[in-house]
Every structure is written in structure tokens, then in C-alpha cells.
Write a protein that holds these residues in place. Structure first.
Motif, short mmCIF file in Angstrom:
data_model
loop_
_atom_site.label_atom_id
_atom_site.label_comp_id
_atom_site.label_asym_id
_atom_site.label_seq_id
_atom_site.Cartn_x
_atom_site.Cartn_y
_atom_site.Cartn_z
N VAL A 8 76.81 -1.66 -28.48
CA VAL A 8 76.51 -2.35 -29.74
C VAL A 8 77.22 -1.65 -30.90
CG1 VAL A 8 74.68 -3.12 -31.32
CG2 VAL A 8 74.24 -3.02 -28.85
N LEU A 9 77.98 -2.45 -31.67
CA LEU A 9 78.68 -1.96 -32.84
C LEU A 9 78.19 -2.69 -34.09
CD1 LEU A 9 82.40 -2.09 -31.54
CD2 LEU A 9 80.74 -0.26 -31.19
N SER A 10 78.39 -2.08 -35.24
CA SER A 10 78.06 -2.75 -36.50
C SER A 10 79.24 -2.57 -37.44
CB SER A 10 76.80 -2.12 -37.10
OG SER A 10 76.57 -2.67 -38.39
N THR A 11 79.73 -3.69 -38.00
CA THR A 11 80.85 -3.64 -38.93
C THR A 11 80.45 -4.22 -40.28
OG1 THR A 11 83.12 -4.37 -39.36
CG2 THR A 11 81.75 -5.88 -38.09
N GLU A 12 81.08 -3.73 -41.34
CA GLU A 12 80.82 -4.28 -42.68
C GLU A 12 81.53 -5.62 -42.86
OE1 GLU A 12 78.79 -3.15 -45.04
OE2 GLU A 12 78.17 -1.49 -43.76
N MET A 13 82.50 -5.93 -42.00
CA MET A 13 83.27 -7.17 -42.15
C MET A 13 82.38 -8.39 -41.89
SD MET A 13 86.78 -6.20 -40.14
CE MET A 13 87.61 -4.65 -40.49
N THR A 14 82.77 -9.54 -42.46
CA THR A 14 82.09 -10.79 -42.12
C THR A 14 82.54 -11.22 -40.73
OG1 THR A 14 83.86 -12.16 -42.99
CG2 THR A 14 82.11 -11.55 -44.53
N THR A 15 81.81 -12.13 -40.14
CA THR A 15 82.17 -12.61 -38.80
C THR A 15 83.60 -13.16 -38.79
OG1 THR A 15 79.86 -13.16 -38.34
CG2 THR A 15 81.51 -14.21 -36.94
N TYR A 16 83.93 -13.93 -39.81
CA TYR A 16 85.26 -14.55 -39.90
C TYR A 16 86.36 -13.48 -39.93
CZ TYR A 16 89.17 -17.24 -41.75
OH TYR A 16 90.39 -17.82 -41.94
N THR A 17 86.18 -12.49 -40.77
CA THR A 17 87.19 -11.45 -40.91
C THR A 17 87.30 -10.62 -39.63
OG1 THR A 17 86.70 -11.36 -43.26
CG2 THR A 17 87.96 -9.52 -42.36
N ALA A 18 86.15 -10.29 -39.05
CA ALA A 18 86.15 -9.48 -37.82
C ALA A 18 86.89 -10.22 -36.70
CB ALA A 18 84.71 -9.18 -37.40
N CYS A 19 86.62 -11.52 -36.57
CA CYS A 19 87.31 -12.33 -35.55
C CYS A 19 88.82 -12.33 -35.82
CB CYS A 19 86.81 -13.78 -35.56
SG CYS A 19 85.11 -13.96 -35.03
N GLY A 20 89.17 -12.53 -37.10
CA GLY A 20 90.59 -12.59 -37.47
C GLY A 20 91.30 -11.29 -37.17
N GLU A 21 90.68 -10.18 -37.49
CA GLU A 21 91.29 -8.88 -37.23
C GLU A 21 91.54 -8.66 -35.73
OE1 GLU A 21 92.53 -6.53 -39.07
OE2 GLU A 21 91.98 -7.29 -41.06
N LEU A 22 90.54 -9.01 -34.94
CA LEU A 22 90.70 -8.80 -33.49
C LEU A 22 91.78 -9.74 -32.95
CD1 LEU A 22 87.01 -8.35 -32.27
CD2 LEU A 22 88.73 -6.58 -32.66
#
Lengths: 141, 122
Positions: B91-105
Motif C-alpha cells: 500500500v502506497l500513498s501519494t499526494e498526486m490526484t488519481t488523474y495525475t498519478a495515472c498519467g505519470e505512470l
């Protein structure tokens, strides 16, 4: 060959907190028996969907797991309220789930079609005022 | 990609599974709708979600999802983390929004899940 294992799991209506516990136990049981990863995922997804349906929609019921050498069978039986229009209920996107289920991320109208997709054989019988029985089998070989 | 790389790309905190950073991941999906998550094939998959409840972990266990990323800095309860620990899910926690996190990956080469779950689609 007869049934090697038969286990019954009662499922309480509206018990959102514990929903999925029976499926988790069933998945772990089958994994210990050496059921392969792909079949195991099909059983697990269908089992979780049907367990959630019992919690969200039924007045209470039970899940029965049967393991035979050639297949795994899951039977979901409830005591009502029954489904008035099965064809409609089998349509992707159609849902009668309440707000609580939707808040948890469910009730998108994907459950029954997803069960059918994952099972080798799928059967649903329902009578309004009596209850619904769903029988799913999964070929092991 | 490995879970460790996912963590670095998303500048995420590791909440569970610090010893599993070398595990590989092949695909990712971003959704708050567990019904939809259940309808797609998951194997060595990362789930990015803003939804926090025990069903995120239970859904992931059913699908063999190996890593959950909670977006927008959301932190799950101890009970949820214990359940993840028991299920062997990182389990990880990121400050990014779901949209940004998906885009980065995605731009780093991690594709989305495509195939429908189920006997006919697998």
C-alpha cells in the motif's frame, strides 16, 4: 467422483462491514487445495460479486462451496425478495443498489454479468417473494 | 516496472510492504468504482484510487492486485492497513490526484489493463 468438500457460509443482509469475508475464506481454501491462479481468480471474482449481492440486495442467505475433482461449484441462495425481471438485472449498467452500496464503490450494475463472464456455467432462478438461487460452476481441467 | 519505481515516480509513501519494492508490476488502473475494477483482468496490477474502505483491499485480494496507491494524500485506517498486510498487498500513498498519478505512470511506460475478466475474454 463425489463432492470432496462442501462448506456453507451464512451471509447477513446489510452487513457491509464484513461483506467479502466468506469470499476471502473461500479463496484461501481453494488456494490451499492447489487450484490454479487463473481459475482461482474467476472463482474469487464471481464469489465476491455474489456475496456482495447477497449483502446489498437480499434479505439474507448463504453461500455454498462445493469442490469436486473436475470443478468448483458456488451456490448462492437467499430468502428474498426475488428479482422481478432477470433479463433486465443481467444487463450491464442496470442496478437497483442503494446509496450505501454506491458509496463503497459498488452498485454499477456489473455484478451479474461479471459472474456470468467468469463462470464456466451460470444459472439464475428467481421468484418474487420467495428468493433467488444462483449456481455457478468453474471447470478445473 | 517495479513497485519501487512506482513509488519513486509518484513520490509516494510506503504504508505497507516496504520489503516488496522489487516486485514487478505489468499494468495499472485508476478507479473509485470497485464494480468496474472487478470487471477487468488484473495480474501484477497497480490500483490507483481515491476511495478508502476495506472493500478496496478485499476487491484487490480477489483479483490478485499486488499494489494499491491511495491518491490525494489520503491515508487509510489501521484496520484497512492490517487487512492489506494480511493479504500481502503493498500500500502506497501519494499526494498526486488519481488523474495525475495515472498519467505519470503511463508516460513512464506502465500500460492500462485492457482485457475483460472472464473465461471468454482471458
Amino acid at each position: 467422483m463425489g463432492v470432496l468438500i462442501e462448506k456453507t457460509f451464512p451471509v447477513e443482509a446489510g452487513a457491509y462491514e464484513t461483506a467479502g469475508e466468506a469470499s476471502t475464506t473461500i479463496k484461501r481454501t481453494l488456494k490451499q487445495l492447489g487450484v490454479g491462479a487463473e481459475v482461482l481468480r474467476h472463482v474469487s471474482v464471481a464469489c465476491y460479486e455474489v456475496e456482495l449481492n447477497l449483502v446489498i440486495h437480499s434479505l439474507g442467505g448463504e453461500l455454498i462451496l462445493q469442490v469436486e475433482p473436475e470443478k468448483v461449484t458456488l451456490i448462492s441462495k437467499d430468502v428474498g425478495p426475488g428479482i422481478p425481471d432477470i433479463e433486465k438485472a443481467m444487463t450491464e449498467g442496470y442496478s437497483t443498489a442503494n446509496e450505501e452500496a454506491r458509496t463503497l464503490g459498488f452498485g454499477a450494475g456489473m455484478g451479474l454479468p461479471n459472474m456470468k463472464r467468469n463462470a464456466t456455467e451460470f444459472d439464475i432462478q428467481s421468484e418474487v417473494g420467495v428468493g433467488t438461487t444462483i449456481t455457478m460452476s468453474f471447470a478445473l481441467k | 516496472m517495479t513497485i519501487g519505481e512506482v513509488k519513486d515516480i509518484l513520490e509516494a509513501k510506503v504504508l505497507i510492504g516496504g520489503d516488496r519494492m522489487d516486485e514487478p508490476v505489468d499494468t495499472a488502473c485508476g478507479s473509485d468504482l470497485m464494480s468496474d475494477v472487478l470487471a477487468f483482468v488484473k495480474d501484477k496490477t497497480v490500483l490507483i484510487t481515491g476511495l478508502i474502505n476495506p472493500h478496496v483491499v478485499r476487491t484487490s485480494e480477489m483479483l490478485d492486485i499486488t499494489c494499491i496507491v491511495f491518491s490525494r494524500g489520503k491515508l487509510p485506517s489501521e484496520e484497512i492497513l492490517e487487512e492489506a498486510e494480511e493479504s500481502g498487498i503493498t500500500v502506497l500513498s501519494t499526494e498526486m490526484t488519481t488523474y495525475t498519478a495515472c498519467g505519470e505512470l503511463y508516460v513512464h511506460g506502465l500500460p492500462g489493463t485492457k482485457k475483460r475478466a472472464g473465461a471468454e475474454g482471458a
